[in-house]
Design a protein around this motif. Structure first.
Motif, PDB file in Angstrom:
ATOM      1  N   GLY A   1      28.710  28.169 101.163  1.00  0.00           N
ATOM      2  CA  GLY A   1      29.652  29.158 101.669  1.00  0.00           C
ATOM      3  C   GLY A   1      30.541  29.629 100.538  1.00  0.00           C
ATOM      4  N   CYS A   2      31.282  30.691 100.780  1.00  0.00           N
ATOM      5  CA  CYS A   2      32.197  31.221  99.777  1.00  0.00           C
ATOM      6  C   CYS A   2      33.329  30.231  99.513  1.00  0.00           C
ATOM      7  CB  CYS A   2      32.767  32.554 100.270  1.00  0.00           C
ATOM      8  SG  CYS A   2      33.733  33.452  99.026  1.00  0.00           S
ATOM      9  N   GLN A   3      33.874  30.262  98.312  1.00  0.00           N
ATOM     10  CA  GLN A   3      35.029  29.436  98.001  1.00  0.00           C
ATOM     11  C   GLN A   3      36.163  29.723  98.990  1.00  0.00           C
ATOM     12  OE1 GLN A   3      33.338  31.239  95.771  1.00  0.00           O
ATOM     13  NE2 GLN A   3      32.685  29.867  94.140  1.00  0.00           N
ATOM     14  N   LYS A   4      36.879  28.677  99.404  1.00  0.00           N
ATOM     15  CA  LYS A   4      38.017  28.746 100.331  1.00  0.00           C
ATOM     16  C   LYS A   4      37.626  29.276 101.708  1.00  0.00           C
ATOM     17  CE  LYS A   4      41.523  27.603  99.528  1.00  0.00           C
ATOM     18  NZ  LYS A   4      42.079  26.233  99.685  1.00  0.00           N
ATOM     19  N   SER A   5      36.421  28.977 102.135  1.00  0.00           N
ATOM     20  CA  SER A   5      35.992  29.365 103.486  1.00  0.00           C
ATOM     21  C   SER A   5      36.073  28.209 104.474  1.00  0.00           C
ATOM     22  CB  SER A   5      34.562  29.920 103.463  1.00  0.00           C
ATOM     23  OG  SER A   5      33.656  28.935 103.004  1.00  0.00           O
ATOM     24  N   GLY A   6      36.498  27.022 104.008  1.00  0.00           N
ATOM     25  CA  GLY A   6      36.578  25.858 104.874  1.00  0.00           C
ATOM     26  C   GLY A   6      35.483  24.839 104.631  1.00  0.00           C
ATOM     27  N   THR A   7      34.712  25.025 103.567  1.00  0.00           N
ATOM     28  CA  THR A   7      33.584  24.131 103.303  1.00  0.00           C
ATOM     29  C   THR A   7      34.034  22.687 103.054  1.00  0.00           C
ATOM     30  OG1 THR A   7      33.655  24.837 100.984  1.00  0.00           O
ATOM     31  CG2 THR A   7      32.039  25.919 102.410  1.00  0.00           C
ATOM     32  N   SER A   8      35.168  22.505 102.383  1.00  0.00           N
ATOM     33  CA  SER A   8      35.624  21.144 102.052  1.00  0.00           C
ATOM     34  C   SER A   8      35.950  20.356 103.317  1.00  0.00           C
ATOM     35  CB  SER A   8      36.855  21.189 101.143  1.00  0.00           C
ATOM     36  OG  SER A   8      36.525  21.689  99.872  1.00  0.00           O
ATOM     37  N   ALA A   9      36.744  20.950 104.203  1.00  0.00           N
ATOM     38  CA  ALA A   9      37.139  20.248 105.417  1.00  0.00           C
ATOM     39  C   ALA A   9      35.931  19.938 106.298  1.00  0.00           C
ATOM     40  CB  ALA A   9      38.150  21.086 106.196  1.00  0.00           C
ATOM     41  N   ILE A  10      35.023  20.888 106.418  1.00  0.00           N
ATOM     42  CA  ILE A  10      33.866  20.703 107.294  1.00  0.00           C
ATOM     43  C   ILE A  10      32.920  19.650 106.727  1.00  0.00           C
ATOM     44  CG2 ILE A  10      31.777  21.888 108.100  1.00  0.00           C
ATOM     45  CD1 ILE A  10      33.735  24.367 108.477  1.00  0.00           C
TER      46      ILE A  10
ATOM     47  N   GLU B   1      17.990  32.316 109.690  1.00  0.00           N
ATOM     48  CA  GLU B   1      17.275  31.205 110.321  1.00  0.00           C
ATOM     49  C   GLU B   1      17.228  29.969 109.433  1.00  0.00           C
ATOM     50  OE1 GLU B   1      14.656  33.038 107.487  1.00  0.00           O
ATOM     51  OE2 GLU B   1      15.913  33.923 109.064  1.00  0.00           O
ATOM     52  N   ALA B   2      17.571  30.119 108.148  1.00  0.00           N
ATOM     53  CA  ALA B   2      17.487  29.000 107.204  1.00  0.00           C
ATOM     54  C   ALA B   2      18.716  28.090 107.252  1.00  0.00           C
ATOM     55  CB  ALA B   2      17.314  29.533 105.784  1.00  0.00           C
ATOM     56  N   PHE B   3      19.772  28.510 107.962  1.00  0.00           N
ATOM     57  CA  PHE B   3      21.039  27.789 107.913  1.00  0.00           C
ATOM     58  C   PHE B   3      21.515  27.354 109.298  1.00  0.00           C
ATOM     59  CE2 PHE B   3      21.108  30.687 104.265  1.00  0.00           C
ATOM     60  CZ  PHE B   3      21.441  29.822 103.230  1.00  0.00           C
ATOM     61  N   GLN B   4      22.282  26.265 109.305  1.00  0.00           N
ATOM     62  CA  GLN B   4      23.114  25.925 110.447  1.00  0.00           C
ATOM     63  C   GLN B   4      24.481  26.541 110.180  1.00  0.00           C
ATOM     64  OE1 GLN B   4      22.109  24.567 113.186  1.00  0.00           O
ATOM     65  NE2 GLN B   4      20.063  23.994 112.472  1.00  0.00           N
ATOM     66  N   LEU B   5      24.844  27.542 110.962  1.00  0.00           N
ATOM     67  CA  LEU B   5      26.078  28.299 110.728  1.00  0.00           C
ATOM     68  C   LEU B   5      27.276  27.631 111.386  1.00  0.00           C
ATOM     69  CD1 LEU B   5      27.553  30.899 109.735  1.00  0.00           C
ATOM     70  CD2 LEU B   5      26.964  31.916 111.959  1.00  0.00           C
ATOM     71  N   VAL B   6      28.387  27.581 110.645  1.00  0.00           N
ATOM     72  CA  VAL B   6      29.676  27.183 111.208  1.00  0.00           C
ATOM     73  C   VAL B   6      30.682  28.275 110.871  1.00  0.00           C
ATOM     74  CG1 VAL B   6      31.548  25.502 111.217  1.00  0.00           C
ATOM     75  CG2 VAL B   6      29.191  24.726 110.934  1.00  0.00           C
ATOM     76  N   ARG B   7      31.249  28.878 111.894  1.00  0.00           N
ATOM     77  CA  ARG B   7      32.312  29.852 111.672  1.00  0.00           C
ATOM     78  C   ARG B   7      33.647  29.101 111.604  1.00  0.00           C
ATOM     79  NH1 ARG B   7      31.163  35.364 112.486  1.00  0.00           N
ATOM     80  NH2 ARG B   7      29.022  35.712 113.217  1.00  0.00           N
TER      81      ARG B   7
ATOM     82  N   MET C   1      31.293  30.122 107.225  1.00  0.00           N
ATOM     83  CA  MET C   1      31.682  31.524 107.125  1.00  0.00           C
ATOM     84  C   MET C   1      33.107  31.697 107.657  1.00  0.00           C
ATOM     85  SD  MET C   1      29.730  34.732 108.923  1.00  0.00           S
ATOM     86  CE  MET C   1      28.191  34.266 108.126  1.00  0.00           C
ATOM     87  N   ARG C   2      33.856  32.581 107.000  1.00  0.00           N
ATOM     88  CA  ARG C   2      35.251  32.836 107.392  1.00  0.00           C
ATOM     89  C   ARG C   2      35.519  34.330 107.363  1.00  0.00           C
ATOM     90  NH1 ARG C   2      40.143  29.372 104.597  1.00  0.00           N
ATOM     91  NH2 ARG C   2      41.834  29.937 106.024  1.00  0.00           N
ATOM     92  N   HIS C   3      36.407  34.794 108.219  1.00  0.00           N
ATOM     93  CA  HIS C   3      36.774  36.213 108.238  1.00  0.00           C
ATOM     94  C   HIS C   3      37.135  36.651 106.824  1.00  0.00           C
ATOM     95  CE1 HIS C   3      38.949  39.922 109.005  1.00  0.00           C
ATOM     96  NE2 HIS C   3      38.527  39.901 110.257  1.00  0.00           N
ATOM     97  N   PRO C   4      36.601  37.793 106.373  1.00  0.00           N
ATOM     98  CA  PRO C   4      36.802  38.174 104.971  1.00  0.00           C
ATOM     99  C   PRO C   4      38.259  38.294 104.552  1.00  0.00           C
ATOM    100  CG  PRO C   4      35.841  39.982 106.251  1.00  0.00           C
ATOM    101  CD  PRO C   4      35.729  38.748 107.077  1.00  0.00           C
ATOM    102  N   LEU C   5      39.107  38.897 105.387  1.00  0.00           N
ATOM    103  CA  LEU C   5      40.508  39.042 104.991  1.00  0.00           C
ATOM    104  C   LEU C   5      41.194  37.691 104.871  1.00  0.00           C
ATOM    105  CD1 LEU C   5      41.622  42.114 107.142  1.00  0.00           C
ATOM    106  CD2 LEU C   5      40.844  42.073 104.765  1.00  0.00           C
ATOM    107  N   ASP C   6      40.879  36.784 105.796  1.00  0.00           N
ATOM    108  CA  ASP C   6      41.476  35.456 105.746  1.00  0.00           C
ATOM    109  C   ASP C   6      40.930  34.657 104.572  1.00  0.00           C
ATOM    110  OD1 ASP C   6      43.367  33.694 106.872  1.00  0.00           O
ATOM    111  OD2 ASP C   6      41.774  32.546 107.828  1.00  0.00           O
ATOM    112  N   ASN C   7      39.658  34.833 104.262  1.00  0.00           N
ATOM    113  CA  ASN C   7      39.051  34.151 103.124  1.00  0.00           C
ATOM    114  C   ASN C   7      39.680  34.624 101.812  1.00  0.00           C
ATOM    115  OD1 ASN C   7      35.550  33.227 102.565  1.00  0.00           O
ATOM    116  ND2 ASN C   7      37.368  32.647 101.432  1.00  0.00           N
ATOM    117  N   ILE C   8      39.827  35.933 101.670  1.00  0.00           N
ATOM    118  CA  ILE C   8      40.440  36.484 100.455  1.00  0.00           C
ATOM    119  C   ILE C   8      41.890  36.024 100.353  1.00  0.00           C
ATOM    120  CG2 ILE C   8      41.098  38.604  99.259  1.00  0.00           C
ATOM    121  CD1 ILE C   8      38.657  39.928 100.679  1.00  0.00           C
ATOM    122  N   ARG C   9      42.615  36.048 101.470  1.00  0.00           N
ATOM    123  CA  ARG C   9      44.003  35.576 101.475  1.00  0.00           C
ATOM    124  C   ARG C   9      44.093  34.132 101.032  1.00  0.00           C
ATOM    125  NH1 ARG C   9      45.828  31.275 103.650  1.00  0.00           N
ATOM    126  NH2 ARG C   9      44.588  31.707 105.500  1.00  0.00           N
ATOM    127  N   SER C  10      43.157  33.285 101.504  1.00  0.00           N
ATOM    128  CA  SER C  10      43.161  31.888 101.138  1.00  0.00           C
ATOM    129  C   SER C  10      42.911  31.700  99.643  1.00  0.00           C
ATOM    130  CB  SER C  10      42.097  31.138 101.953  1.00  0.00           C
ATOM    131  OG  SER C  10      42.164  29.752 101.718  1.00  0.00           O
TER     132      SER C  10
END
Length: 268
Positions: A28-37, A182-188, A113-122
């Motif tokens: 996932g993109c940096q600061k999208s919540g990957t660390s916590a998940i 189809e290749a991923f298990q998605l977490v929003r 995945m995270r909302h783009p504006l919130d991801n950029i803000r983070s």
């Protein structure tokens, strides 16, 4: 002398640690919540989780793989000690997904995945710059790893201003998911924030992992520096940066079911 011995120890570990397929790779993109998940998935299943490649903090090398100057195997060898964990979370691997999947065909991949504006803000919270920043200088960013991220060195033809680079980063990283969903298990990230324990346990079930611990007391631990909540993204970015970021992310954001109004004034 001590520093030199430490460096030799790191090199020795990288050289001697066998590279085995991880049980799970989290992208996932940096600061999208990957660390916590990734961390909570590890705590819930009793599996060790590696949060980022430690050797890439000072000098990220994955762009050399993207450019063909380093093989994927050489890059994995460099980070072999961190790759030993059953759960590996490293956003930089996102742009290397296709060769990585060929290297580990049986390993399941999670995409956060995270909302783009919130991801950029983070991202901007993390580097200590306001959303209204102008220009493209990374000189004021203390972390060498984040100076690299905000330089856009892993993006093809990055734009000249920092907000546009962050917006293009969101697009390029999330296109990896959009191109082969189809290749991923998605977490929003938004679903995760609504009910962290349920989302983690559901993810473990989809991955075929057994739940080994109750994580109710752990879900509000900060695994990365906490950022500020924003109610008005138009005010946070200002009209120029809001317009720039919206123009860049809008086509993909729409396909991924994220709303970005022309005049934004509410929490995404």
């Amino acid at each position: 002398m001590r520093k030199r011995l430490k460096q030799l120890g790191i090199l020795w570990r990288a050289h001697t640690t066998p590279i085995r397929p991880p049980r799970v790779i989290v992208l996932g993109c940096q600061k999208s919540g990957t660390s916590a998940i990734a961390a909570l998935l590890g705590r819930a299943t009793g599996l060790d989780a590696q949060i980022d490649f430690s050797r890439d903090f000072a000098r990220p090398r994955f762009p050399e793989v993207l450019a063909g100057r380093m093989t994927l195997d050489a890059y994995l060898r460099r980070n072999a000690y961190d790759m030993r964990a059953p759960i590996v979370k490293e956003p930089s691997l996102t742009l290397l997904y296709e060769p990585l999947k060929r290297r580990f065909p049986q390993t399941p991949f999670v995409f956060v995945m995270r909302h783009p504006l919130d991801n950029i803000r983070s991202i901007f919270d993390r580097i200590g710059l306001p959303g209204t920043v102008t220009g493209g200088s990374v000189d004021s960013i203390e972390s060498s790893a984040w100076r690299f991220v905000m330089s856009g060195a892993d993006l093809k033809d990055p734009p000249g201003d920092l907000v546009s680079i962050a917006a293009m980063r969101w697009v390029k990283y999330n296109e990896v998911y959009d191109n082969q969903r189809e290749a991923f298990q998605l977490v929003r990230y938004e679903d995760f924030m609504q009910d962290k324990q349920r989302v983690i346990e559901s993810l473990a079930d989809r991955l075929g992992l057994d739940i080994a611990a109750d994580i109710a007391s752990l879900v509000d631990v900060n695994y990365q520096r906490s950022g500020k909540r924003v109610a008005d993204y138009g005010a946070y970015f200002g009209p120029v940066n809001y317009g720039r970021s919206r123009e860049i992310v809008l086509p993909l954001a729409g396909r991924l079911r994220y709303d970005i109004p022309a005049n934004h004034s509410s929490q995404p």
